[in-house]
Design a protein around this motif. Sequence first.
Motif, mmCIF file in Angstrom:
data_model
loop_
_atom_site.group_PDB
_atom_site.id
_atom_site.type_symbol
_atom_site.label_atom_id
_atom_site.label_comp_id
_atom_site.label_asym_id
_atom_site.label_seq_id
_atom_site.Cartn_x
_atom_site.Cartn_y
_atom_site.Cartn_z
ATOM 1 N N ALA A 6 0.853 -1.184 0.000
ATOM 2 C CA ALA A 6 0.000 0.000 0.000
ATOM 3 C C ALA A 6 0.891 1.237 0.000
ATOM 4 N N LEU A 7 0.447 2.277 -0.683
ATOM 5 C CA LEU A 7 1.076 3.595 -0.592
ATOM 6 C C LEU A 7 -0.033 4.619 -0.740
ATOM 7 N N LEU A 8 -0.325 5.305 0.358
ATOM 8 C CA LEU A 8 -1.349 6.347 0.387
ATOM 9 C C LEU A 8 -0.677 7.671 0.721
ATOM 10 N N LEU A 9 -1.107 8.725 0.038
ATOM 11 C CA LEU A 9 -0.480 10.028 0.238
ATOM 12 C C LEU A 9 -1.553 11.103 0.157
ATOM 13 N N ARG A 10 -1.489 12.064 1.087
ATOM 14 C CA ARG A 10 -2.427 13.178 1.082
ATOM 15 C C ARG A 10 -1.705 14.466 1.454
ATOM 16 N N TRP A 11 -1.984 15.528 0.712
ATOM 17 C CA TRP A 11 -1.442 16.859 1.009
ATOM 18 C C TRP A 11 -2.366 17.886 0.367
ATOM 19 N N PRO A 12 -3.439 18.272 1.054
ATOM 20 C CA PRO A 12 -4.433 19.161 0.443
ATOM 21 C C PRO A 12 -3.846 20.451 -0.114
ATOM 22 N N ALA A 13 -2.966 21.101 0.655
ATOM 23 C CA ALA A 13 -2.410 22.375 0.203
ATOM 24 C C ALA A 13 -1.561 22.221 -1.044
#
Length: 435
Positions: A259-266
């Motif tokens: 698995a590889l999940l990534l989040r960065w809204p800005a």
Amino acid sequence: MRQPNILFITSHDTGDWLRCYGHRTVHTPHLDALAADGCLFSNAFCTSPVCTPSRGAMMTGRYPQSNGLMSLIQTPYRWRYGEGERHLSHLLSAHGYDTVLFNHQHEAPNDDALGFRERRLVNAGSYELPLLGELVSTAEETATSVVAFLEERGEHDAPFYAQVGVFETHTPFGWSGEEPDDEFGVEVPPFMVDDDEARRHISGLQGAIRYLDGAIGRILGALSQTGLDDNTIVVFTSDHGVELPRCKWELYDGGIRTALLLRWPAGGVRGGTVCDWQISNVDVVPTLLDFARLPIPENVQGRSFAPFFGDEQGTPPRDATFAMMHAAQRWTESRCVRTDRYKLIRNFSPSRLPKVPGQGGQSSPQERPVLELYDLSADPHELNDLGKNSRYDDVRRDLDARLLRWLQEVDDPILRGPIVSPYYRMASEDLQRNL
């Protein structure tokens, strides 16, 4: 925009066993929500199907043969980073980041060898890691510590790099009292015999994953409540595949797919995106440095996949991934190259192939061939070896050429003969010193 914070969560032996990756019998609502709010990488692979070399590559952007961590750090293996190798914590600390390690890592026997300014371990002694003899905290205790850290942060503090290591999905399960989970059934892969023993083991795995997801949910909740989530890059990944036959310890996809999940809204990493590019975990460091607008050291071998999130999606940084396995205790010495269509494995030691179900029961162990070749589109579980099929000679030659170029680029010692272990070097030096 100020430089982003980075929250990097790693688990042991989890592979891609999350519901958002199609494993419908596991409970992972919080990680599924992270995927739905960020980006899920559907073709993410590690550089080795065992803890230390995979983590070492993931945290340096350099392959195990180049950074020195070709196998485990604990005794009796004693592998170490080479002199001058820089962990992500070193790279970020040098540019003003507060670097904090929560619970544990598996890249060095002493945290001081890495670049963390602080380690936070609560209630040490919850349990002792096998082989390492290291006392670590439960995932719940670790989450409590991370939550407290996030609540301490102010908007104008220096950016932080928080690396969070959790252990519960490593066998034997039940480290923190978590119960087996078969509420949605039990997923027994087709390369395993579906019997009571398999179901007990996998329900234990599913229970550990459910427990892990709950702890991560608390961390993500605190990130939101403190208002830090918008400019914090959240990464969740595992070091390698689950502890099942043909998974951990093996170069089949069950061992190297993660698995590889990534989040960065800005930074525009949001909205439930799916990236189908083939990604290696050696690519994570240059990508994070790209996101933070920091220089990527010249010796970094990974390739940034940050262009995927640009105004116009860029070209995939690679068309193949590579992995290695060195495990003297299992007589396993293998290397592989994987494209979207094919997998080629070269074996350099006379170990046995893992058992697979056969007609009328379990097949007997067989010696590994020097070459294995699989058509992943027709045979995703890699059970039909095409290595001796002359119809695939052109495919084999192409992949062999790619693999050889990679071995030369990383200066793999297997090209010069059997791997010399750190223990052998220690014993040889001691003998000569005492003559």
